[in-house]
Write a protein that holds these residues in place. Structure first.
Motif, PDB file in Angstrom:
ATOM      1  N   VAL A   3      75.286  56.453  33.626  1.00 29.51           N
ATOM      2  CA  VAL A   3      75.294  57.166  34.896  1.00 29.51           C
ATOM      3  C   VAL A   3      74.041  58.025  34.972  1.00 29.51           C
ATOM      4  O   VAL A   3      73.641  58.660  33.989  1.00 29.51           O
ATOM      5  N   GLN A   4      73.421  58.059  36.154  1.00 32.47           N
ATOM      6  CA  GLN A   4      72.249  58.898  36.368  1.00 32.47           C
ATOM      7  C   GLN A   4      72.552  59.958  37.427  1.00 32.47           C
ATOM      8  O   GLN A   4      73.292  59.709  38.385  1.00 32.47           O
ATOM      9  N   PHE A   5      71.972  61.137  37.224  1.00 34.55           N
ATOM     10  CA  PHE A   5      72.132  62.242  38.169  1.00 34.55           C
ATOM     11  C   PHE A   5      70.779  62.919  38.381  1.00 34.55           C
ATOM     12  O   PHE A   5      70.009  63.101  37.439  1.00 34.55           O
ATOM     13  N   MET A   6      70.528  63.315  39.629  1.00 36.20           N
ATOM     14  CA  MET A   6      69.327  64.092  39.932  1.00 36.20           C
ATOM     15  C   MET A   6      69.597  64.978  41.141  1.00 36.20           C
ATOM     16  O   MET A   6      70.258  64.556  42.100  1.00 36.20           O
ATOM     17  N   SER A   7      69.076  66.179  41.085  1.00 36.66           N
ATOM     18  CA  SER A   7      69.031  67.048  42.252  1.00 36.66           C
ATOM     19  C   SER A   7      67.674  66.876  42.917  1.00 36.66           C
ATOM     20  O   SER A   7      66.634  67.035  42.276  1.00 36.66           O
ATOM     21  N   LEU A   8      67.682  66.540  44.224  1.00 36.54           N
ATOM     22  CA  LEU A   8      66.430  66.414  44.966  1.00 36.54           C
ATOM     23  C   LEU A   8      66.017  67.743  45.571  1.00 36.54           C
ATOM     24  O   LEU A   8      64.874  67.922  45.983  1.00 36.54           O
ATOM     25  N   GLY A   9      66.936  68.684  45.638  1.00 35.06           N
ATOM     26  CA  GLY A   9      66.694  70.016  46.168  1.00 35.06           C
ATOM     27  C   GLY A   9      68.016  70.751  46.211  1.00 35.06           C
ATOM     28  O   GLY A   9      69.051  70.163  46.497  1.00 35.06           O
ATOM     29  N   THR A  36      60.526  63.633  52.051  1.00 35.83           N
ATOM     30  CA  THR A  36      60.661  64.145  50.690  1.00 35.83           C
ATOM     31  C   THR A  36      61.566  63.244  49.866  1.00 35.83           C
ATOM     32  O   THR A  36      61.266  62.935  48.701  1.00 35.83           O
ATOM     33  N   VAL A  37      62.681  62.826  50.457  1.00 38.66           N
ATOM     34  CA  VAL A  37      63.592  61.917  49.747  1.00 38.66           C
ATOM     35  C   VAL A  37      62.863  60.635  49.365  1.00 38.66           C
ATOM     36  O   VAL A  37      62.936  60.179  48.213  1.00 38.66           O
ATOM     37  N   LYS A  38      62.121  60.057  50.293  1.00 43.21           N
ATOM     38  CA  LYS A  38      61.407  58.809  50.022  1.00 43.21           C
ATOM     39  C   LYS A  38      60.363  58.988  48.919  1.00 43.21           C
ATOM     40  O   LYS A  38      60.216  58.131  48.047  1.00 43.21           O
ATOM     41  N   LYS A  39      59.644  60.117  48.957  1.00 43.52           N
ATOM     42  CA  LYS A  39      58.619  60.356  47.930  1.00 43.52           C
ATOM     43  C   LYS A  39      59.239  60.513  46.551  1.00 43.52           C
ATOM     44  O   LYS A  39      58.747  59.954  45.558  1.00 43.52           O
ATOM     45  N   ILE A  40      60.320  61.291  46.476  1.00 47.49           N
ATOM     46  CA  ILE A  40      60.963  61.495  45.182  1.00 47.49           C
ATOM     47  C   ILE A  40      61.497  60.174  44.637  1.00 47.49           C
ATOM     48  O   ILE A  40      61.312  59.848  43.457  1.00 47.49           O
ATOM     49  N   PHE A  41      62.125  59.393  45.501  1.00 54.21           N
ATOM     50  CA  PHE A  41      62.651  58.103  45.051  1.00 54.21           C
ATOM     51  C   PHE A  41      61.530  57.174  44.592  1.00 54.21           C
ATOM     52  O   PHE A  41      61.679  56.454  43.604  1.00 54.21           O
TER      53      PHE A  41
END
Length: 268
Positions: A3-9, A36-41
């Protein structure tokens, strides 16, 4: 199961969390701008087309402002209670409203299945149109998301108790809030029972009701004006240590960044 988890903000500028297995990926809230979502992904080599759903906690702008654009562009279904959906429909900040085919209704305390995830939303006290936390199970792992809540109710406590991985609000430091520039009505709203949780409240609860199987605690939704990551971390760390629980040994503790992504955590 990996499982992977990340906070984008995580904060008043925008909230968005990513949770994924190898077969299913979801977002919890979408208050971070779509660019921002697209860049982080892209930076993390995550395919936007693989997001299976967005789950919404409540209808405040910092949790929903990108929902409509994401749902439309990538045909992503959006799950929320009926009251939250109505709040989003009325919201000024959602310039792109949800189309009917993207709307999915869920009810508090009623569990649904989506791919590898078993998901239950539950009531939390806050001043949105409606407000929920999420308990998300996958394999032998349980994640609990509790952000934007004024205090921990027995219901919220029961889901914290189940968590292996916990995202918990630590919005403000009591002294910083009271000595800060906010007008009295706003200070009262933040500190009220339907406002936000302080570092002290989060620390005291976790220290006194520490789930023995809790592996990671992320402190979320830190205030820009009334908190610091180091202060939130230290407040919780000291409260845990008083109970004989050592951060870095017994639990992994992290204060999430307001406007920057966290690392991409992977749990086997």
């Amino acid at each position: 199961m990996k499982v992977q988890f990340m906070s984008l903000g995580s904060g008043s500028s925008g909230n968005c969390y990513y949770l994924a297995t190898e077969a299913c990926s979801i977002l919890i809230d979408a208050g971070v701008g779509i660019r921002t979502v697209k860049k982080i992904f892209k930076d993390y080599n995550i395919d936007m087309q693989c997001i299976h759903a967005i789950f919404i906690t409540h209808d405040h702008a910092d949790h929903i402002k990108a929902v409509g654009n994401l749902a439309k562009r990538y045909n992503i279904p959006v799950y929320a209670t009926q009251a939250i959906h109505k709040g989003m429909e009325r919201s000024y900040c959602m310039t792109e409203k949800l189309s009917a085919d993207c709307i999915r209704l869920i009810e508090k305390e009623k569990t649904i299945s989506l791919g590898d995830f078993t998901i239950t939303c539950f009531e939390v006290p806050h001043d949105g149109t409606d407000n929920v936390g999420y308990c998300i199970e996958t394999g032998d792992k349980t994640f609990a998301f509790l952000t934007d809540m004024g205090h921990i109710t027995p219901t919220a406590a029961s889901y914290i108790e189940r968590a292996d991985y916990l995202i918990l609000e630590a919005n403000y430091d009591d002294a910083m809030l009271q000595m800060g520039p906010y007008p009295p009505y706003l200070k009262a709203r933040i500190a009220g029972p339907n406002g936000h949780m302080s570092n002290r409240e989060a620390a005291q609860f976790i220290a006194e009701h520490f789930p023995p199987h809790l592996k990671v605690l992320w402190l979320c939704h830190l205030s820009k004006d009334n908190n610091h990551p180091e202060l939130a971390y230290k407040t919780v760390e000291l409260a845990l240590r008083e109970q004989g629980i050592v951060a870095g040994r017994d639990i992994q503790l992290c204060a999430l960044k307001r406007t920057l992504p966290s690392e991409l955590y992977t749990f086997e």
